[in-house]
Motif scaffolding. Structure first.
Motif, PDB file in Angstrom:
ATOM      1  N   TYR A 149     -16.131   1.770 -64.447  1.00 23.04           N
ATOM      2  CA  TYR A 149     -15.231   2.234 -65.502  1.00 23.04           C
ATOM      3  C   TYR A 149     -13.905   1.482 -65.356  1.00 23.04           C
ATOM      4  CZ  TYR A 149     -18.536   6.138 -65.750  1.00 23.04           C
ATOM      5  OH  TYR A 149     -19.674   6.899 -65.872  1.00 23.04           O
ATOM      6  N   VAL A 150     -13.446   0.890 -66.435  1.00 21.50           N
ATOM      7  CA  VAL A 150     -12.174   0.162 -66.412  1.00 21.50           C
ATOM      8  C   VAL A 150     -11.188   0.923 -67.296  1.00 21.50           C
ATOM      9  CG1 VAL A 150     -10.992  -2.022 -66.762  1.00 21.50           C
ATOM     10  CG2 VAL A 150     -13.409  -2.011 -66.121  1.00 21.50           C
ATOM     11  N   LEU A 151     -10.132   1.432 -66.658  1.00 23.27           N
ATOM     12  CA  LEU A 151      -9.113   2.234 -67.336  1.00 23.27           C
ATOM     13  C   LEU A 151      -7.890   1.370 -67.623  1.00 23.27           C
ATOM     14  CD1 LEU A 151     -10.989   4.201 -65.721  1.00 23.27           C
ATOM     15  CD2 LEU A 151      -9.003   5.679 -65.423  1.00 23.27           C
TER      16      LEU A 151
ATOM     17  N   LEU B 144       1.422   9.213 -66.549  1.00 23.76           N
ATOM     18  CA  LEU B 144       0.475   8.121 -66.743  1.00 23.76           C
ATOM     19  C   LEU B 144      -0.743   8.662 -67.460  1.00 23.76           C
ATOM     20  CD1 LEU B 144       0.636   6.548 -63.183  1.00 23.76           C
ATOM     21  CD2 LEU B 144       1.548   5.533 -65.265  1.00 23.76           C
ATOM     22  N   THR B 145      -1.311   7.875 -68.345  1.00 25.28           N
ATOM     23  CA  THR B 145      -2.511   8.287 -69.041  1.00 25.28           C
ATOM     24  C   THR B 145      -3.386   7.072 -69.288  1.00 25.28           C
ATOM     25  OG1 THR B 145      -3.360   9.579 -70.899  1.00 25.28           O
ATOM     26  CG2 THR B 145      -1.592   8.008 -71.380  1.00 25.28           C
ATOM     27  N   VAL B 146      -4.567   7.299 -69.830  1.00 27.78           N
ATOM     28  CA  VAL B 146      -5.506   6.231 -70.140  1.00 27.78           C
ATOM     29  C   VAL B 146      -5.448   5.959 -71.632  1.00 27.78           C
ATOM     30  CG1 VAL B 146      -7.928   5.553 -70.134  1.00 27.78           C
ATOM     31  CG2 VAL B 146      -7.002   6.845 -68.229  1.00 27.78           C
ATOM     32  N   VAL B 147      -5.127   4.729 -71.997  1.00 28.06           N
ATOM     33  CA  VAL B 147      -5.031   4.373 -73.412  1.00 28.06           C
ATOM     34  C   VAL B 147      -6.273   3.620 -73.875  1.00 28.06           C
ATOM     35  CG1 VAL B 147      -2.522   4.354 -73.388  1.00 28.06           C
ATOM     36  CG2 VAL B 147      -3.754   2.243 -72.900  1.00 28.06           C
ATOM     37  N   ALA B 148      -7.146   3.231 -72.974  1.00 28.16           N
ATOM     38  CA  ALA B 148      -8.429   2.615 -73.331  1.00 28.16           C
ATOM     39  C   ALA B 148      -9.370   2.747 -72.149  1.00 28.16           C
ATOM     40  CB  ALA B 148      -8.249   1.147 -73.719  1.00 28.16           C
ATOM     41  N   LEU B 149     -10.653   2.772 -72.423  1.00 21.56           N
ATOM     42  CA  LEU B 149     -11.666   2.901 -71.380  1.00 21.56           C
ATOM     43  C   LEU B 149     -12.866   2.049 -71.737  1.00 21.56           C
ATOM     44  CD1 LEU B 149     -12.847   4.399 -68.846  1.00 21.56           C
ATOM     45  CD2 LEU B 149     -13.790   6.049 -70.475  1.00 21.56           C
ATOM     46  N   HIS B 150     -13.341   1.258 -70.760  1.00 21.08           N
ATOM     47  CA  HIS B 150     -14.543   0.447 -70.959  1.00 21.08           C
ATOM     48  C   HIS B 150     -15.517   0.778 -69.846  1.00 21.08           C
ATOM     49  CE1 HIS B 150     -12.851  -2.154 -74.122  1.00 21.08           C
ATOM     50  NE2 HIS B 150     -11.720  -1.993 -73.456  1.00 21.08           N
ATOM     51  N   THR B 151     -16.796   0.831 -70.187  1.00 21.97           N
ATOM     52  CA  THR B 151     -17.851   1.138 -69.233  1.00 21.97           C
ATOM     53  C   THR B 151     -18.772  -0.061 -69.115  1.00 21.97           C
ATOM     54  OG1 THR B 151     -17.748   3.460 -69.889  1.00 21.97           O
ATOM     55  CG2 THR B 151     -19.660   2.767 -68.617  1.00 21.97           C
ATOM     56  N   LEU B 152     -18.965  -0.551 -67.870  1.00 25.22           N
ATOM     57  CA  LEU B 152     -19.765  -1.733 -67.601  1.00 25.22           C
ATOM     58  C   LEU B 152     -20.893  -1.360 -66.653  1.00 25.22           C
ATOM     59  CD1 LEU B 152     -16.754  -4.120 -66.816  1.00 25.22           C
ATOM     60  CD2 LEU B 152     -17.793  -3.700 -69.050  1.00 25.22           C
ATOM     61  N   GLU B 153     -22.075  -1.910 -66.876  1.00 28.60           N
ATOM     62  CA  GLU B 153     -23.225  -1.627 -66.027  1.00 28.60           C
ATOM     63  C   GLU B 153     -23.501  -2.827 -65.124  1.00 28.60           C
ATOM     64  OE1 GLU B 153     -24.459   1.317 -65.904  1.00 28.60           O
ATOM     65  OE2 GLU B 153     -23.369   2.074 -67.667  1.00 28.60           O
ATOM     66  N   VAL B 154     -23.561  -2.578 -63.819  1.00 31.75           N
ATOM     67  CA  VAL B 154     -23.831  -3.643 -62.857  1.00 31.75           C
ATOM     68  C   VAL B 154     -25.293  -3.625 -62.441  1.00 31.75           C
ATOM     69  CG1 VAL B 154     -23.202  -4.637 -60.628  1.00 31.75           C
ATOM     70  CG2 VAL B 154     -21.481  -3.474 -61.998  1.00 31.75           C
ATOM     71  N   SER B 155     -25.738  -2.531 -61.830  1.00 33.75           N
ATOM     72  CA  SER B 155     -27.119  -2.385 -61.374  1.00 33.75           C
ATOM     73  C   SER B 155     -27.316  -0.918 -61.037  1.00 33.75           C
ATOM     74  CB  SER B 155     -27.368  -3.262 -60.136  1.00 33.75           C
ATOM     75  OG  SER B 155     -26.739  -2.694 -59.001  1.00 33.75           O
ATOM     76  N   PRO B 156     -28.551  -0.489 -60.800  1.00 31.76           N
ATOM     77  CA  PRO B 156     -28.771   0.918 -60.414  1.00 31.76           C
ATOM     78  C   PRO B 156     -28.524   1.150 -58.933  1.00 31.76           C
ATOM     79  CG  PRO B 156     -30.865  -0.192 -60.605  1.00 31.76           C
ATOM     80  CD  PRO B 156     -29.820  -1.192 -61.027  1.00 31.76           C
ATOM     81  N   ASP B 157     -27.551   0.492 -58.367  1.00 36.97           N
ATOM     82  CA  ASP B 157     -27.289   0.532 -56.929  1.00 36.97           C
ATOM     83  C   ASP B 157     -25.798   0.787 -56.713  1.00 36.97           C
ATOM     84  OD1 ASP B 157     -27.688   0.370 -54.240  1.00 36.97           O
ATOM     85  OD2 ASP B 157     -28.116  -1.773 -54.177  1.00 36.97           O
TER      86      ASP B 157
END
Length: 332
Positions: free
Chosen positions: A325-327, A31-44
């Protein structure tokens, strides 16, 4: 939002893939990661993470929740609380209902589509951060109380159905079985006491205790998950992951887990992958059947929660600094 191109994934993720055992042939491909997205929710700390119908992802800290469209990776809804501990603490199985813990110490029922309050379900101490679990049909909600008991509430009527007595141990986790017959509750060890980590199984219809399953090996049962067919219960904790046969409530596997605390876990929709979140930074994928480690995805922050999308292609990993992080998983 930040998306990493595939060329940079090799530098960002050192992926360790281990072939499955003969009993898990369907997992033997790496298994590997074919795409990665980074999302910011809050500093918590992000404590709740779940995919919603319609290609959406909800992530919540104690003060803020956001919903993303995972096709365009845009934030389509945002909900903030006004001071004090609070926030989204539960989502119904169909995604239509949110449970919100207010700074006034109440659990409110909100409509997810309109983000409007429907009703107040029950009172809780304002400084307390409860755990919740929905029954598979969405009719019942189990809530951890400040006194270490668990309560089962009827969502439509707002009536208390059962109080499930605990002890002086901390109650960390709740999970309904896929058929809705049982509720599992997981406790933790308190230093200086004789209490040990146990998993209790309750009959939902009667509120009676079915069995108490010792789990001292993991010290604290921080997360409980049933595989989709209900045959196995996983308990993730401070020192590893245990799996139990739900026909006999006996232990199947003792998985070594992480080098540090494992705060959350998730089972893939097909039941063949167990994702666990680790304090050392990263997520690991296991076979619930064999206990084999299938892949490891290091991340730059402590991981507090994980969730699979409905099809299992996406794995979302929430962190203690408000980043998700969404893999996208796939073959090399």
């Amino acid at each position: 939002r930040r998306s990493l191109p595939r060329a940079s994934l090799t530098m960002f993720l050192a992926v360790a893939c281990i072939a499955g055992s003969p009993g898990t042939a369907e997992l033997s491909a790496p298994l590997t990661v074919v795409a990665l997205h980074t999302l910011e929710v809050s500093p918590d700390w992000v404590h709740l993470l779940t995919f919603l119908p319609g290609n959406r992802l909800l992530a919540a800290s104690w003060r803020e929740a956001r919903i993303w469209d995972t096709r365009a990776w845009t934030c389509i809804a945002r909900l903030e609380r006004d001071g004090g501990p609070g926030g989204v603490i539960g989502v119904s199985p169909d995604g239509s209902v949110l449970l919100i813990h207010t700074s006034a110490g109440e659990v409110e029922v909100w409509d997810q589509a309109s983000l409007e309050r429907r009703s107040v379900l029950c009172p809780l101490d304002g400084s307390h951060r409860p755990r919740t679990a929905f029954s598979p049909d969405g009719r019942l909600v189990a809530i951890k109380t400040r006194s270490h008991d668990a309560e089962i509430w009827e969502l439509a009527s707002g009536q208390l159905a059962h109080v499930l007595p605990g002890d002086t141990s901390s109650l960390f986790s709740l999970a309904f079985s896929p058929d809705g017959r049982f509720l599992a509750t997981g406790t933790g060890r308190i230093e200086g006491t004789a209490n040990a980590c146990v998993v209790r199984i309750w009959d939902v219809a009667t509120g009676s205790l079915v069995v108490t399953v010792p789990a001292p090996a993991i010290a604290n049962a921080l997360d409980l998950d049933f595989v989709p067919d209900g045959s196995t219960l996983t308990a993730s904790g401070t020192y590893g992951i245990l799996t139990f046969n739900t026909a006999t409530w006996t232990q199947i596997q003792n998985i070594a887990g992480h080098r540090a605390w494992s705060h959350g876990a998730a089972i893939s929709p097909d039941g063949h992958l167990l994702a666990s979140a680790g304090d050392e930074g990263g997520v690991r994928l296991w076979s619930p059947e064999s206990g084999d480690l299938l892949a490891e995805f290091p991340l730059p922050d402590k991981v507090s929660a994980v969730s699979f999308s409905d099809g299992g292609a996406l794995l979302a990993c929430a962190t203690n600094n408000g980043t998700v992080y969404v893999l996208t998983l796939g073959d090399p």
